[in-house]
Design an enzyme around this catalytic site. Structure first.
Site, PDB file in Angstrom:
ATOM      1  N   ASP A 385       9.159  74.159 -49.859  1.00 34.19           N
ATOM      2  CA  ASP A 385       9.523  75.431 -50.275  1.00 34.19           C
ATOM      3  C   ASP A 385       8.847  76.770 -49.483  1.00 34.19           C
ATOM      4  O   ASP A 385       7.371  75.905 -48.676  1.00 34.19           O
ATOM      5  CB  ASP A 385       7.855  74.919 -51.611  1.00 34.19           C
ATOM      6  CG  ASP A 385       7.960  75.651 -53.044  1.00 34.19           C
ATOM      7  OD1 ASP A 385       8.849  77.138 -52.710  1.00 34.19           O
ATOM      8  OD2 ASP A 385       6.669  76.489 -52.653  1.00 34.19           O
ATOM      9  N   GLU A 421      13.291  76.426 -47.109  1.00 35.40           N
ATOM     10  CA  GLU A 421      13.670  77.823 -48.253  1.00 35.40           C
ATOM     11  C   GLU A 421      12.502  78.295 -46.851  1.00 35.40           C
ATOM     12  O   GLU A 421      11.704  78.658 -46.642  1.00 35.40           O
ATOM     13  CB  GLU A 421      12.740  77.069 -49.664  1.00 35.40           C
ATOM     14  CG  GLU A 421      12.651  78.920 -49.912  1.00 35.40           C
ATOM     15  CD  GLU A 421      11.380  79.080 -51.437  1.00 35.40           C
ATOM     16  OE1 GLU A 421      12.538  79.393 -52.117  1.00 35.40           O
ATOM     17  OE2 GLU A 421      10.629  77.973 -51.304  1.00 35.40           O
TER      18      GLU A 421
END
Length: 745
Positions: A385, A421
């Protein structure tokens, strides 16, 4: 040289007084057992046999600037026993405590200066979770006692500078000593090559909570995901990996708890070694570890890899007004990025804080955690993330950063699947296409382009051509391959696939933020009505658009990622930020499998994935060259206009809603496992996003003499049934908003 604090600690003397940092902590205490020296490695609580064959647990905690550390042990009635750790080696406080067995709950109290103006926030009144705890028992609530500062101080501008002296132990979860005795000798990892992968993003609870085939007591848990009924769906679908939304122990944010909501997605980690206890059916005093391992084994046995969505960029402690749960009270300056005004936190994540990954102890925490999940918990990869936040050196994103360098040389981590990401919210944080070889990336340019094409919002088809063929404009450098692009149309964050074609705008009122949260850049089209409707024409068009989007995704070069439930037509009622919706809005509605409107979508998805697995030309390991490789002189990739002619430079820049893509299977780069050339069928895909039918002339010699229809998304009944053969050099009519996939015969 040994510091004064180290000398005092080794002598067993109290820490030097500094302000009120060592003021007594209230509450009943039991007689403290004696800690033997133990060892500084490994970090965390490790049950083992000590000197003279005595069973016990070695505790080791990095707390660089601390003046003293007390280990706090809790019995089954919650009574606390404190053990002062007197050994200090390279900033690690450690000790072996005889008789502490698996299942024992514990935490730490760390003493030091209280000086928020310099970033020092030690407060021994606060019980702290071990960053290396393998299991966590209890749930995080956020009463005033768990804050290191006086939360309700009258002058809120200075509240974070006033230390709160109340004991937090009754209000916070505890770490649990776990016995690691599993060698994974009976496990067989699938080791699916990247090019052959199909990823399925799912939430452990949401996927299993309403599944009728899973026993009720197992729904919402790791055991539920391991149940044959859950595994059967994954196998039938044909996915090769599940990407689990965060399963590290996480906490709920205060603003959600005050509104009666909870953090459902889990992007608020506080324990990087502990499986989230609320997803365990078997218990929370260590049983969750074994249950997670059994889930991984069950998925591996079915040929399915397990990828974890991990949140190492920030923690649940938020900013200066957040709670003191772990790292903030252990060494705030050592773990977090601080601003020049050290009271404040550098926030590249939008969550209040950012881990200072350049610091060796933080880098060690992250890499130790990653290795643990691979070697001891059996997982096969990670999706990071806001990975750009991890790649920042002192300030800027740096692809030679310590984090990326350590991963690249680590003998364990460089062999697993790594997905970035590739952005954060800080300056220069958007890094799509920039991560080094070894990494794959979520490709949001693929998402945006495909959405825009099917809502007929692209000025031309140049961008669509790149996205369909592997995004070579982003990834054809440094030895990267087409599978560096993880292609997706939807993800957990945003509209579901059905909502993407059912809503023009977000409808997030249930989140309690007056619909201000969530993105407004949805690139959606509601097909003529907002939300659910009885208009059968609109409903049929939406189902066609879903077929178009799924077909496009699964025919594109790169690694496709599906979101759990999109193959069923799952809806969230237009909520594009359902992170706090832990209920039926977010859970999968399995009754859709029996709904005649939606079952065909599942069947089509299964067929498309099976087609992808069967044909290597659809999952290439090298980029297309656009040049001839085979003896017949045909290029490996060719593009056609609706006239049946090859695209010219002018055609790429002209407004168009129709694109023909010819994939040659005659000479695919690379060889099979036996060293033989890889040869496959050739295909023509025709994508037409216009709102009116169009003519399309099928290319003739030398491309083909005929074409067999494999997929026609124009209607549930399909105007051209699979198996229909069409002659080359003939003009056909392509209905509005349709994909045709044709095999060259």
């Amino acid at each position: 040289m040994t510091s004064a604090a180290e000398q005092r600690a080794r002598a067993g003397e109290p820490a030097a007084q500094s302000g009120t940092a060592t003021s007594p902590v209230r509450g009943a205490r039991r007689a403290a057992p004696h800690a033997w020296p133990g060892t500084p490695t490994p970090l965390g609580a490790r049950f083992r046999t000590g000197p003279d064959g005595v069973a016990g647990t070695n505790f080791a905690l990095w707390a660089g600037g601390a003046e003293a550390v007390r280990l706090c042990l809790f019995d089954e009635r919650g009574r606390e026993t404190q053990v002062r750790l007197t050994e200090l080696t390279h900033e690690i406080w450690h000790g072996f405590v005889p008789g502490v067995l698996p299942g024992r709950r514990y935490g730490y109290r760390v003493e030091g200066r209280w000086d928020p103006w310099t970033g020092a926030r030690w407060n021994p009144a606060k019980l702290l979770l071990d960053p290396y705890a393998r299991a966590v028992d209890g749930e995080f609530a956020l009463p005033p006692e768990v804050y290191g500062h006086v939360r309700d101080w009258p002058e809120q501008a200075y509240a974070d500078t006033v230390r709160d002296e109340r004991d937090s132990a009754p209000f916070v979860p505890k770490g649990v000593v776990v016995h690691d005795d599993d060698d994974w000798s009976d496990d067989r990892r699938p080791k699916t090559p990247w090019a052959d992968s199909v990823i399925y993003e799912l939430h452990v609870k949401g996927f299993t909570k309403l599944h009728p085939g899973i026993p009720e007591e197992l729904r919402g848990t790791y055991a539920g995901l391991a149940h044959p009924a859950a595994v059967e769906h994954l196998v039938k679908l044909g996915v090769t990996a599940v990407e689990l939304l965060p399963v590290h122990q996480f906490a709920h944010e205060d603003h959600l708890l005050r509104r009666g909501l909870r953090n459902y997605w889990g992007y608020n980690s506080i324990g990087y070694f502990a499986p989230h206890a609320a997803y365990a059916a078997s218990g929370t005093t260590g049983q969750q570890v074994g249950e997670f391992k059994r889930m991984v084994r069950a998925l591996h046995a079915a040929g399915i890899e397990v990828i974890l969505d991990v949140v190492y960029n920030h923690t649940a402690e938020a900013g200066e007004l957040g709670p003191t749960l772990s790292l903030k009270g252990i060494d705030n300056r050592g773990y977090y990025r601080l601003q020049p005004d050290a009271r404040r936190y550098a926030d590249y994540t939008g969550c209040g804080n950012t881990l200072h990954v350049v610091q060796p102890q933080v880098l060690r925490l992250i890499t130790d955690s990653l290795r643990y999940w691979v070697t001891e918990m059996g997982v096969d990869g990670f999706r990071f993330d806001l990975a750009a936040a991890l790649a920042r050196s002192m300030h800027d994103v740096d692809m030679l950063s310590p984090f990326l360098a350590v991963i690249a040389q680590d003998p364990v981590l460089r062999r697993v699947k790594l997905i970035a990401e590739p952005w954060d919210i800080g300056s220069g944080g958007y890094q799509v296409g920039a991560f080094p070889p070894l990494w794959t990336e979520w490709n949001d340019r693929y998402r945006d382009t495909v959405r825009d094409f099917w809502r007929h919002a692209l000025p031309d088809v140049r961008e669509m051509g790149y996205r369909l063929s592997g995004s070579s404009d982003l990834y054809a450098w440094g030895g990267r391959r087409p599978y560096a692009s993880v292609n997706f149309v939807t993800a957990h964050d945003g509209f579901t696939l059905r909502d993407l074609v059912s809503y023009h705008g977000k409808h997030n009122e249930a989140n309690g933020e007056d619909n201000r949260d969530g993105t407004d850049d949805n690139r959606s089209w509601n097909c003529g009505a907002e939300g659910e409707t009885d208009d059968e024409g609109v409903r049929a068009l939406r189902r066609r658009q879903l077929r178009n989007l799924l077909t496009t995704l699964l025919l594109s070069t790169g690694v496709p990622m599906l979101v759990a439930g999109d193959e069923l037509g799952r809806t969230q009622g237009g909520n594009n930020n359902a992170y706090c919706q832990d209920g039926e809005l977010s859970w999968l509605d399995w009754s859709l499998l029996d709904d005649p409107d939606w079952r065909p979508l599942f069947d089509l998805t299964c067929r498309l994935i099976a087609l992808r697995h069967a044909h290597p030309v659809l999952r290439r390991r090298a980029f297309f060259s656009g040049r001839a490789h085979s003896a017949d002189g045909l290029r490996d990739l060719a593009w056609f206009t609706a006239r049946g002619t090859e695209m010219t430079e002018r055609d790429w820049y002209a407004p168009a809603a129709t694109l023909g893509m010819y994939l040659s299977g005659r000479d695919i780069p690379g060889r099979d496992e036996r060293g033989a050339a890889v040869v496959d069928d050739s295909f023509l895909a025709v994508l037409h996003a216009g709102h009116e039918p169009t003519g399309f002339t099928l290319p003739g010699a030398p491309w083909a003499t005929g074409y067999e229809v494999l997929v026609d998304t124009s209607g549930e009944e399909q105007l051209r049934a699979p198996g229909t053969v069409l002659d080359a050099d003939t003009a056909i009519t392509v209905p509005a908003r349709t994909v045709l996939l044709l095999r060259v015969v």
